[in-house]
Write a protein that holds these residues in place. Structure first.
Motif, PDB file in Angstrom:
ATOM      1  N   THR A  83       0.859  -1.179   0.000  1.00 54.39           N
ATOM      2  CA  THR A  83       0.000   0.000   0.000  1.00 54.39           C
ATOM      3  C   THR A  83       0.894   1.227   0.000  1.00 54.39           C
ATOM      4  O   THR A  83       1.676   1.428   0.934  1.00 54.39           O
ATOM      5  CB  THR A  83      -0.914   0.046   1.239  1.00 54.39           C
ATOM      6  OG1 THR A  83      -1.726  -1.118   1.274  1.00 54.39           O
ATOM      7  CG2 THR A  83      -1.804   1.297   1.208  1.00 54.39           C
ATOM      8  N   MET A  84       0.788   2.036  -1.055  1.00 49.74           N
ATOM      9  CA  MET A  84       1.551   3.283  -1.114  1.00 49.74           C
ATOM     10  C   MET A  84       0.739   4.356  -0.401  1.00 49.74           C
ATOM     11  O   MET A  84      -0.363   4.716  -0.828  1.00 49.74           O
ATOM     12  CB  MET A  84       1.805   3.694  -2.566  1.00 49.74           C
ATOM     13  CG  MET A  84       2.640   2.701  -3.359  1.00 49.74           C
ATOM     14  SD  MET A  84       4.283   2.415  -2.655  1.00 49.74           S
ATOM     15  CE  MET A  84       4.977   4.070  -2.729  1.00 49.74           C
ATOM     16  N   LEU A  85       1.268   4.855   0.712  1.00 47.94           N
ATOM     17  CA  LEU A  85       0.546   5.855   1.487  1.00 47.94           C
ATOM     18  C   LEU A  85       0.614   7.219   0.804  1.00 47.94           C
ATOM     19  O   LEU A  85       1.624   7.583   0.202  1.00 47.94           O
ATOM     20  CB  LEU A  85       1.141   5.959   2.893  1.00 47.94           C
ATOM     21  CG  LEU A  85       0.988   4.708   3.765  1.00 47.94           C
ATOM     22  CD1 LEU A  85       1.714   4.908   5.093  1.00 47.94           C
ATOM     23  CD2 LEU A  85      -0.486   4.385   4.005  1.00 47.94           C
ATOM     24  N   LEU A 160      -5.036   2.969  -2.700  1.00 42.86           N
ATOM     25  CA  LEU A 160      -5.917   3.937  -2.058  1.00 42.86           C
ATOM     26  C   LEU A 160      -6.592   4.808  -3.099  1.00 42.86           C
ATOM     27  O   LEU A 160      -5.954   5.267  -4.053  1.00 42.86           O
ATOM     28  CB  LEU A 160      -5.117   4.812  -1.088  1.00 42.86           C
ATOM     29  CG  LEU A 160      -4.452   4.084   0.074  1.00 42.86           C
ATOM     30  CD1 LEU A 160      -3.635   5.059   0.907  1.00 42.86           C
ATOM     31  CD2 LEU A 160      -5.495   3.382   0.943  1.00 42.86           C
ATOM     32  N   THR A 161      -7.893   4.996  -2.931  1.00 42.87           N
ATOM     33  CA  THR A 161      -8.628   5.866  -3.839  1.00 42.87           C
ATOM     34  C   THR A 161      -8.728   7.249  -3.221  1.00 42.87           C
ATOM     35  O   THR A 161      -8.549   7.432  -2.019  1.00 42.87           O
ATOM     36  CB  THR A 161     -10.037   5.329  -4.118  1.00 42.87           C
ATOM     37  OG1 THR A 161     -10.794   5.342  -2.907  1.00 42.87           O
ATOM     38  CG2 THR A 161      -9.980   3.910  -4.651  1.00 42.87           C
ATOM     39  N   SER A 162      -9.036   8.220  -4.061  1.00 43.16           N
ATOM     40  CA  SER A 162      -9.127   9.605  -3.616  1.00 43.16           C
ATOM     41  C   SER A 162     -10.589  10.003  -3.540  1.00 43.16           C
ATOM     42  O   SER A 162     -11.134  10.599  -4.464  1.00 43.16           O
ATOM     43  CB  SER A 162      -8.373  10.523  -4.583  1.00 43.16           C
ATOM     44  OG  SER A 162      -7.025  10.133  -4.660  1.00 43.16           O
ATOM     45  N   GLY A 163     -11.240   9.603  -2.496  1.00 45.01           N
ATOM     46  CA  GLY A 163     -12.658   9.881  -2.345  1.00 45.01           C
ATOM     47  C   GLY A 163     -12.922  11.294  -1.907  1.00 45.01           C
ATOM     48  O   GLY A 163     -12.026  12.070  -1.620  1.00 45.01           O
ATOM     49  N   SER A 164     -14.223  11.629  -1.823  1.00 44.57           N
ATOM     50  CA  SER A 164     -14.612  12.997  -1.467  1.00 44.57           C
ATOM     51  C   SER A 164     -14.957  13.115   0.014  1.00 44.57           C
ATOM     52  O   SER A 164     -15.352  14.164   0.479  1.00 44.57           O
ATOM     53  CB  SER A 164     -15.815  13.410  -2.309  1.00 44.57           C
ATOM     54  OG  SER A 164     -16.896  12.531  -2.087  1.00 44.57           O
ATOM     55  N   THR A 165     -14.854  12.031   0.759  1.00 41.85           N
ATOM     56  CA  THR A 165     -15.163  12.078   2.181  1.00 41.85           C
ATOM     57  C   THR A 165     -13.907  11.785   2.977  1.00 41.85           C
ATOM     58  O   THR A 165     -12.855  11.451   2.438  1.00 41.85           O
ATOM     59  CB  THR A 165     -16.236  11.032   2.540  1.00 41.85           C
ATOM     60  OG1 THR A 165     -15.682   9.724   2.376  1.00 41.85           O
ATOM     61  CG2 THR A 165     -17.450  11.163   1.634  1.00 41.85           C
ATOM     62  N   ALA A 166     -14.017  11.891   4.277  1.00 42.48           N
ATOM     63  CA  ALA A 166     -12.859  11.658   5.139  1.00 42.48           C
ATOM     64  C   ALA A 166     -12.560  10.174   5.286  1.00 42.48           C
ATOM     65  O   ALA A 166     -11.493   9.808   5.761  1.00 42.48           O
ATOM     66  CB  ALA A 166     -13.106  12.281   6.509  1.00 42.48           C
TER      67      ALA A 166
END
Length: 550
Positions: A83-85, A160-166
């Motif tokens: 997992t790339m943080l 990891l996806t870049s979602g719109s929520t926290a």
């Protein structure tokens, strides 16, 4: 053993002299993939000796691609998943970033964090929360003679996806997924392992950077020149300097980068400054493609020998590992111009003859091994040039997500992935209109925000790629929309008034509707993902708060 790990090892031990170059523009360093593999076996030996068990989720946080490449290969050789943080940007609140990172580590049930410069300071936070970590500088052990056995359905990458929520979310990409998608992209791109040189500045925590411009060349032994996004943003023309000096043939970026590149290249006075004649693929993907930005890029690049046919329009997502469809190499940008009224009212892509029009780039045919269909709200398959929801199926489609509430499948009972995108097919070629959840519905019309955003960014003073159209009162009879944008003139009230008036006029001309509000912000105020894409849902929440105060 998985085919992916076998291929990775064969490249590392095969004796070919291909490799990758890092450290530009200040301290370039070239290592062959064989040398990277030797280091990876030493790191893998350290991981196994330290107790890493097969299937362990390993998070990696480092900045230097020269360090990251052997580290992620070592994790795969040792049987773990990577997992790339996400890395902080200059505008990131470091306290919030640390908390978000801890949330991600809990979600993926990380068994180990690998830390590299300049993120060693996170070790104190990890100690405080009892999270196991090791510094990459202290990891090497006795070389691992044989990779740890994993099967095809083992997890290789938690993207990891870049979602719109926290709340974070990770796509679970298996060894089978990874090999299938990389092989398909190689076929569609007509890669020549001996002749091609890849050049990239894309972040390695983004799927295009990690899969397309590190894992793929490292697995198959393709020459790679890799710099960080910081280097690109500090001087975008470095991109073309590298392509020129290293005879680059393949590169990729989101649309906003080509818009920047077109402006910067056009300002170069010396026609002999760069040689871009060998560039055969400049892949444009990861966000909606603006044909005007592409044309400005190809027009500017022509002075330096660049073939406009090098632009390769693509469609992709982490849920298919990376690629979905590629246009044919050499074809360049092809645009479908359709009747806007038929699209908005009838959900049909009818070729335009007169009146209002919309244009969408053709994104090519599905990659080998992927099926595509367009369906309506009832799940019935739609025909050619009929707009609906894009569904995908195939070996590249990942099995599911990890979320803070547990695993969630990406596929229905028949293996189909609901992409959430609306689009249509033209003789098998894919056209994407936009995200279904972002469509603005006014007066029975379906208006895509990208049309509004392109109109807004055509106004002088609006930063390229920094305008967003958001729904207000979505799903109600009062549904409206607002436009938020960034401008260097945001602190000049008179300039702001001019920008607002011109944006409203341009939007009316382009879409036939007037925004409820136009909000002008200083640079850096629109919410973006760590990879630089606008977060439309978060921007909508921001705009709603601002309007509520007025």
């Amino acid at each position: 053993m998985s085919k992916f790990v076998d291929t990775l090892r064969a490249t590392g031990t095969g004796g070919r002299d291909k490799g990758f170059i890092t450290g530009e523009p200040h301290a370039p360093l070239r290592r062959t993939w064989a040398e990277v593999h030797v280091t990876a076996t030493e790191l893998a030996g350290g991981l196994v000796a330290g107790g890493l068990r097969p299937g362990t989720a390993v998070a990696v946080l480092a900045a230097d691609p020269a360090v990251i490449a052997p580290a992620v290969q070592a994790v795969w050789l040792a049987g773990g998943s990577v997992t790339m943080l996400h890395q902080p940007t200059p505008r990131t609140d470091l306290g919030e970033w640390a908390q978000d990172t801890l949330k991600v580590l809990g979600m993926i049930e990380a068994g180990l964090v690998l830390l590299g410069s300049p993120f060693d300071a996170l070790s104190g936070v990890l100690d405080e929360h009892g999270i196991t970590y090791r510094k990459l500088t202290d990891l090497a052990g006795e070389p691992l003679s044989e990779p740890v056995h994993v099967d095809e359905d083992a997890t290789a990458l938690l993207q990891l996806t870049s979602g719109s929520t926290a709340d974070p979310k990770a796509v679970r990409i298996t060894h089978r997924n990874l090999m299938a998608n990389m092989t398909a992209m190689i076929t569609a791109s007509k890669f020549d392992f001996e002749a091609d040189t890849m050049v990239s500045w894309l972040p390695l925590f983004h799927d295009m950077g990690m899969v397309g411009f590190l894992t793929l060349p490292m697995t198959f032994g393709i020459e790679l020149v890799k710099v960080s996004p910081v280097e690109f943003l500090g001087g975008p023309l470095l991109w073309f300097d590298l392509i020129s000096r290293y005879h680059g043939t393949v590169t990729a970026a989101p649309n906003f980068a080509y818009a920047i590149a077109g402006r910067r290249l056009s300002s170069v006075e010396d026609d002999g400054k760069y040689d871009l004649s060998r560039l055969r693929i400049a892949l444009n993907g990861a966000e909606p493609i603006d044909s005007a930005a592409v044309k400005s890029f190809t027009d500017a690049g022509a002075r330096f020998g660049m073939n406009p046919g090098c632009v390769l329009c693509a469609y992709g997502m982490a849920e298919t590992t990376l690629g979905v469809s590629f246009a044919a190499p050499g074809d360049g940008l092809a645009v479908d111009v359709i009747d806007a009224d038929e699209l908005e009212a009838g959900k049909r892509a009818v070729p335009a003859t007169d009146g209002r029009t919309r244009s969408f780039p053709l994104l090519g045919y599905p990659l080998p091994g992927l099926e595509i269909k367009i369906v309506d709200e009832n799940g019935d398959v739609r025909g050619d040039r009929e707009v609906g929801l894009i569904m995908l199926r195939g070996e590249s489609v990942t099995p599911g997500y990890l979320t803070v509430n547990g695993p969630v499948s990406t596929q229905d009972e028949h293996g189909w992935l609901d992409t959430g995108d609306e689009g249509y097919l033209i003789d098998g070629q894919v056209v994407v209109c936009g995200r279904r959840k972002d469509v603005i519905i006014m007066g029975g019309r379906n208006i895509y925000p990208t049309d509004i955003e392109r109109a807004a960014t055509s106004v002088d003073g609006v930063r390229a790629g920094n305008a967003v159209a958001v729904r207000l009162d979505a799903g109600t009879r009062r549904e409206r929309f607002a436009v938020a944008l960034e401008s260097n003139r945001a602190n000049d009230p008179e300039a702001v008034k001019v920008i607002k008036d011109e944006v409203a006029a341009k939007v009316v001309d382009a879409a036939g509707v007037r925004p409820y509000a136009v909000i002008v912000l200083p640079p850096g105020n629109l919410p973006k993902t760590p990879s630089g894409k606008l977060r439309r849902a978060a921007a909508g929440e921001q705009v709603a708060r601002m309007l509520a105060k007025d």
